[in-house]
Design a protein around this motif. Structure first.
Motif, PDB file in Angstrom:
ATOM      1  N   GLU A 114     -35.375  13.346 -25.030  1.00 61.92           N
ATOM      2  CA  GLU A 114     -35.863  13.037 -23.697  1.00 61.92           C
ATOM      3  C   GLU A 114     -35.748  11.543 -23.414  1.00 61.92           C
ATOM      4  O   GLU A 114     -35.487  11.128 -22.283  1.00 61.92           O
ATOM      5  CB  GLU A 114     -37.317  13.487 -23.557  1.00 61.92           C
ATOM      6  CG  GLU A 114     -37.856  13.356 -22.141  1.00 61.92           C
ATOM      7  CD  GLU A 114     -39.228  13.982 -21.996  1.00 61.92           C
ATOM      8  OE1 GLU A 114     -39.970  13.531 -21.103  1.00 61.92           O
ATOM      9  OE2 GLU A 114     -39.548  14.894 -22.790  1.00 61.92           O
ATOM     10  N   ILE A 146     -33.886   9.915 -20.171  1.00 61.36           N
ATOM     11  CA  ILE A 146     -34.541   8.975 -19.255  1.00 61.36           C
ATOM     12  C   ILE A 146     -33.700   7.708 -19.108  1.00 61.36           C
ATOM     13  O   ILE A 146     -33.526   7.178 -18.003  1.00 61.36           O
ATOM     14  CB  ILE A 146     -35.956   8.644 -19.752  1.00 61.36           C
ATOM     15  CG1 ILE A 146     -36.855   9.880 -19.645  1.00 61.36           C
ATOM     16  CG2 ILE A 146     -36.545   7.474 -18.985  1.00 61.36           C
ATOM     17  CD1 ILE A 146     -38.237   9.694 -20.223  1.00 61.36           C
ATOM     18  N   ILE A 165     -30.833   8.441 -16.854  1.00 65.76           N
ATOM     19  CA  ILE A 165     -31.250   8.506 -15.452  1.00 65.76           C
ATOM     20  C   ILE A 165     -31.436   7.110 -14.880  1.00 65.76           C
ATOM     21  O   ILE A 165     -30.988   6.799 -13.763  1.00 65.76           O
ATOM     22  CB  ILE A 165     -32.553   9.323 -15.330  1.00 65.76           C
ATOM     23  CG1 ILE A 165     -32.285  10.806 -15.634  1.00 65.76           C
ATOM     24  CG2 ILE A 165     -33.149   9.179 -13.931  1.00 65.76           C
ATOM     25  CD1 ILE A 165     -33.537  11.644 -15.720  1.00 65.76           C
ATOM     26  N   ARG A 166     -32.075   6.234 -15.648  1.00 66.95           N
ATOM     27  CA  ARG A 166     -32.286   4.861 -15.174  1.00 66.95           C
ATOM     28  C   ARG A 166     -30.960   4.142 -14.965  1.00 66.95           C
ATOM     29  O   ARG A 166     -30.795   3.362 -14.029  1.00 66.95           O
ATOM     30  CB  ARG A 166     -33.150   4.103 -16.177  1.00 66.95           C
ATOM     31  CG  ARG A 166     -34.613   4.550 -16.188  1.00 66.95           C
ATOM     32  CD  ARG A 166     -35.383   3.926 -17.321  1.00 66.95           C
ATOM     33  NE  ARG A 166     -36.800   4.302 -17.270  1.00 66.95           N
ATOM     34  CZ  ARG A 166     -37.663   4.059 -18.243  1.00 66.95           C
ATOM     35  NH1 ARG A 166     -37.255   3.426 -19.346  1.00 66.95           N
ATOM     36  NH2 ARG A 166     -38.921   4.440 -18.124  1.00 66.95           N
ATOM     37  N   LEU A 185     -35.551  17.698 -15.430  1.00 73.44           N
ATOM     38  CA  LEU A 185     -36.651  16.811 -15.792  1.00 73.44           C
ATOM     39  C   LEU A 185     -37.487  16.386 -14.589  1.00 73.44           C
ATOM     40  O   LEU A 185     -38.605  15.883 -14.749  1.00 73.44           O
ATOM     41  CB  LEU A 185     -36.104  15.553 -16.483  1.00 73.44           C
ATOM     42  CG  LEU A 185     -35.406  15.769 -17.826  1.00 73.44           C
ATOM     43  CD1 LEU A 185     -34.855  14.444 -18.342  1.00 73.44           C
ATOM     44  CD2 LEU A 185     -36.359  16.379 -18.837  1.00 73.44           C
ATOM     45  N   SER A 240     -37.177  13.854 -12.651  1.00 70.65           N
ATOM     46  CA  SER A 240     -37.492  12.441 -12.875  1.00 70.65           C
ATOM     47  C   SER A 240     -37.844  11.706 -11.592  1.00 70.65           C
ATOM     48  O   SER A 240     -38.461  10.632 -11.641  1.00 70.65           O
ATOM     49  CB  SER A 240     -36.306  11.746 -13.548  1.00 70.65           C
ATOM     50  OG  SER A 240     -35.150  11.826 -12.735  1.00 70.65           O
ATOM     51  N   GLU A 258     -43.151   8.897 -13.805  1.00 74.53           N
ATOM     52  CA  GLU A 258     -43.726   9.258 -15.096  1.00 74.53           C
ATOM     53  C   GLU A 258     -44.889  10.221 -14.922  1.00 74.53           C
ATOM     54  O   GLU A 258     -45.712  10.083 -14.008  1.00 74.53           O
ATOM     55  CB  GLU A 258     -44.194   7.998 -15.831  1.00 74.53           C
ATOM     56  CG  GLU A 258     -43.041   7.106 -16.271  1.00 74.53           C
ATOM     57  CD  GLU A 258     -43.530   5.952 -17.117  1.00 74.53           C
ATOM     58  OE1 GLU A 258     -44.752   5.711 -17.134  1.00 74.53           O
ATOM     59  OE2 GLU A 258     -42.691   5.292 -17.756  1.00 74.53           O
TER      60      GLU A 258
END
Length: 537
Positions: free
Chosen positions: A10, A14, A17-18, A60, A62, A66
């Motif tokens: 995960e 993340i 994605i960022r 996710l 996203s 968070e």
């Protein structure tokens, strides 16, 4: 959320994605017709090495930011249990067990409902979700009476007071009544639906047996009559049994006396049959067969007949009794050649195997999985075929049809019935039309898999609304309205623009454009299931 508690897989997602969201917006307008067949196949399968997009990123959610894991896994509630839960009524959403539901809760009464769910003792971290819809005749808001409980798996309260939630469907329920608690949270008194166990027809029941047909005259076994085409229909699974000759061809080889014996023997298969046409001899046989469990039923009958004719021969010509008893033994030989085992078991298999398969959950699961793979071009469904109940909910939660049809699937009780309906929908589903003007905007061959959750998924927007969206690589009669926006994109690495029906102006969904030149697919469409016309029966 502390980084130490994030799994390595995960963490990498993340970071990816960022990285995608930090890219400069590089929109390249691409006409749908410029997409090659290879691009289409890569997008539909989502598994090709040359496809640069990772479909697991979408699942996710996203865009919510968070969220904290609740570390709570509630035991399933007993079927029939009645309890009061915070109630979320969502327009355009049908939640099924095992499906993911993202929520951005901004309205105070629903925020209160989340807080109640987090601290309630009887069903902690659990809310109820029902679909609301507008009545086409009266334009009034209606509440569905069948919904699904959802367990809050992740949540995070933001500085502005709103709450981000990721929940997972658990169990179906019937909504008995709606109420508002003392704190203003909408609640519902619900009764958990008792789910059936998946049905499987025992193989020894069907086997290679043929259906029992009514005899032409003086029938003793009152089985339903079937014609030859019905008997032979769909015999591909069980094959043809060489012993399974028709009643007519077998009886044609018998004399009149032997035909009577044959019918009496068939009666032994059903000793409780009450038939006015049963002779006194046959009744005597049925009675005797009940008291000779270890003896062949035919032998019981032969002995009873032998005893009767032996008594008669004292007052008549002895040769007649001998000839009669000889005929009995000739009939017994023909009977055994006919395979007595088949006749003993016939009442357990009145119908061909394909009839039993219509209600065999495991046979239906195999057929539904095959249809799903043909329509969606998804990876193999082998893991769910042996779990028909979960497979039925999986397909129902992801099948790209209108919300009203999916509500219909949620309300079906019985795994086999739900699977049969899903097979019908998968076979008939083709056209995707605008609900308002019935303009054809796409076909099932235009579907695209952009999420590991499948071709249809639920996504929350910044304003607290949840949309179920099906993804297509091309559309007809849908246009882009407005510039592309990167913020709060459901698909990391893509910017979104509002999409409208060019005929009636209805908001159909969104157009997504890649922010990188090398990303594939370069663009696609997200169509709201609530705006899709029901074109299936």
């Amino acid at each position: 959320m502390e980084d130490d508690f994030i799994p390595e897989s995960e963490r990498l997602q993340i970071e990816q994605i960022r990285e995608l969201e930090s890219e400069e917006l590089e929109i390249e307008e691409v006409d749908n017709e410029d997409l090659s067949d290879d691009d289409i196949r890569r997008g539909a399968a989502g598994a090709s090495a040359s496809n640069t997009y990772d479909t697991s990123l979408v699942a996710l959610h996203s865009y919510l930011g968070e969220v904290d894991d609740t570390h709570n896994r509630m035991a399933f509630l007993d079927g029939g249990a009645v309890l009061t839960l915070p109630l979320f009524y969502l327009e355009g959403i049908v939640l099924f067990p095992e499906a993911t539901l993202p929520l951005r809760v901004i309205f105070p009464n629903f925020i209160t409902g989340v807080e109640r769910a987090m601290r309630q003792a009887d069903a902690p971290y659990t809310i109820g979700v029902v679909r609301v819809y507008r009545d086409s005749n009266s334009d009034r808001i209606r509440f569905s009476t069948t919904g699904t409980t959802a367990e809050i798996r992740q949540h995070r309260r933001l500085e502005d007071g709103s709450v981000n939630v990721v929940a997972r469907g658990q169990q179906r329920f019937r909504l008995k009544r709606r109420l508002i608690d003392a704190e203003g949270a909408p609640c519902g008194e619900v009764q958990i639906i008792r789910e059936d166990l998946p049905l499987r027809t025992p193989q020894e029941v069907v086997g290679k047996l043929r259906p029992l047909r009514n005899l032409q005259t003086n029938s003793i076994c009152s089985a339903p009559s079937l014609n030859d085409s019905q008997l032979n229909h769909r015999s591909y699974e069980e094959g043809n049994d060489s012993d399974a000759m028709s009643e007519g061809s077998f009886e044609s080889e018998l004399s009149s006396a032997e035909k009577c014996l044959h019918r009496a023997a068939l009666a032994s298969c059903r000793p409780n049959v009450n038939d006015e046409s049963m002779s006194s001899d046959e009744e005597n046989f049925v009675q005797h067969s009940e008291f000779h469990p270890e003896m062949s039923q035919l032998d019981v009958y032969l002995r009873s007949m032998h005893s009767k004719h032996k008594t008669q021969s004292v007052h008549a010509n002895p040769d007649v009794g001998k000839r009669t008893f000889s005929g009995l033994h000739r009939y017994k030989a023909k009977w055994e050649k006919r395979s007595i085992a088949h006749l003993r078991n016939v009442p357990a298999a009145f119908w061909p195997s394909w009839v039993y398969n219509m209600f065999d959950s495991y046979s239906l699961a195999r057929k539904a999985a095959d249809r799903w793979e043909q329509v969606v071009k998804a990876p193999s469904m082998e893991g769910l075929v042996m779990k028909p109940d979960l497979l039925s909910f999986y397909i129902a939660s992801k099948i790209p049809i209108s919300e009203s049809k999916r509500q219909e699937l949620l309300e079906i009780d019985g795994t086999s019935y739900r699977l049969r309906r899903e097979i019908e929908l998968l076979e008939s589903f083709d056209k995707i039309q605008c609900k308002s003007c019935q303009t054809l905007i796409g076909r099932r061959s235009d579907m695209l898999i952009m999420s590991s959750d499948g071709p249809l998924g639920a996504y929350a927007n910044p304003h607290g609304f949840v949309h179920e969206v099906m993804t297509l690589f091309k559309t007809n009669g849908v246009g882009v309205a407005g510039p592309p926006v990167k913020e709060f994109s459901w698909f990391p690495g893509y910017a979104w623009s509002v999409a409208e029906c060019t005929t009636c102006g209805t908001h159909m969904g969104w157009h997504f454009s890649a922010t990188r030149k090398k990303m594939r697919p370069r663009s696609f469409w997200g169509i709201r299931s609530s705006q899709i016309l029901d074109d299936t029966n």
